[in-house]
Enzyme design. Structure first.
Site, PDB file in Angstrom:
ATOM      1  N   ASP A  15       0.922  -1.291   0.004  1.00 32.40           N
ATOM      2  CA  ASP A  15      -0.180   0.070   0.093  1.00 32.40           C
ATOM      3  C   ASP A  15       0.745   1.353  -0.019  1.00 32.40           C
ATOM      4  OD1 ASP A  15      -2.335   1.744   0.551  1.00 32.40           O
ATOM      5  OD2 ASP A  15      -1.455   2.060   2.418  1.00 32.40           O
ATOM      6  N   ASP A  17      -0.144   5.022   0.758  1.00 33.75           N
ATOM      7  CA  ASP A  17      -0.288   6.044   1.837  1.00 33.75           C
ATOM      8  C   ASP A  17      -0.366   5.488   3.355  1.00 33.75           C
ATOM      9  OD1 ASP A  17      -0.406   8.330   0.013  1.00 33.75           O
ATOM     10  OD2 ASP A  17      -2.336   7.297  -0.600  1.00 33.75           O
TER      11      ASP A  17
END
Length: 195
Positions: A15, A17
């Site tokens: 991922d 952020d």
């Protein structure tokens, strides 16, 4: 004479952020990119062990008009270029969901995590072995996306998860607050890794 197909490669799905970079809501400015501590070096160690590195990211800011496709493309390019320049990491891909969630917060598409579509599509495109792969993210939606795709999942506990909605697909295989520990765990689970 036909050649046997190449064996599928394991991957580390990451991922963006809150996991790879410090979360700055709706950021599309490359100047504001800041790595989570030791993340590029950890990705380099995992890549040297033969895993593909694929960034998988929900980007509702596109649907909400917070930034344009061109602005986000500059950010994607900056992530890839900086990882290569600073840690020697060549991304296999950087895939993203451009859709906003529904009014209830649930996905309205098959690509927004916790749906597994981004991981499955990337695996098909690049010949990746989902069962031998890992998903690392800072929320249980990331964990669920990974598990639903058939991967093992690590919660990178940087404070991104605030709801803690439980469920069997939302239980990580491991939970760490440090990228060195994430890399060590993934590498220790590789076939043939020393005990």
């Amino acid at each position: 004479m036909s050649r046997a197909p190449a064996a599928a490669r394991p991957a580390l799905f990451v991922d963006k952020d809150g996991t790879l970079v410090v979360d700055v809501p709706y950021n599309a400015d490359p100047k504001r990119l800041e790595w989570q501590p030791a993340a590029p070096q950890a990705l380099a160690a995992v890549a040297r062990a033969g895993l593909a590195i694929v960034v998988v990211s929900n980007q509702a800011g596109l649907a909400l008009g917070r930034f344009t496709s061109a602005e986000f493309e500059r950010l994607r390019r900056a992530v890839a270029e900086r990882l290569q320049a600073e840690a020697g990491v060549m991304l296999t891909d950087f895939v993203f969901c451009p859709h906003a969630p529904g009014a209830d917060g649930a996905p309205v598409c098959g690509c927004r995590k916790p749906e597994p579509g981004l991981l499955i599509d990337a695996a098909e495109r690049h010949g990746l072995d989902l069962a031998a792969s890992w998903m690392v993210g800072d929320t249980l939606d990331d964990v669920e996306a990974g598990r639903r795709a058939g991967c093992r999942a690590i919660l990178y506990d940087s404070g991104g998860e605030t709801v803690w909605r439980p469920g069997p697909m939302r239980t990580p295989h491991a939970r760490y607050q440090d990228w060195d520990e994430v890399a060590h765990h993934v590498l220790a689970q590789r076939p043939g890794a020393p005990a």
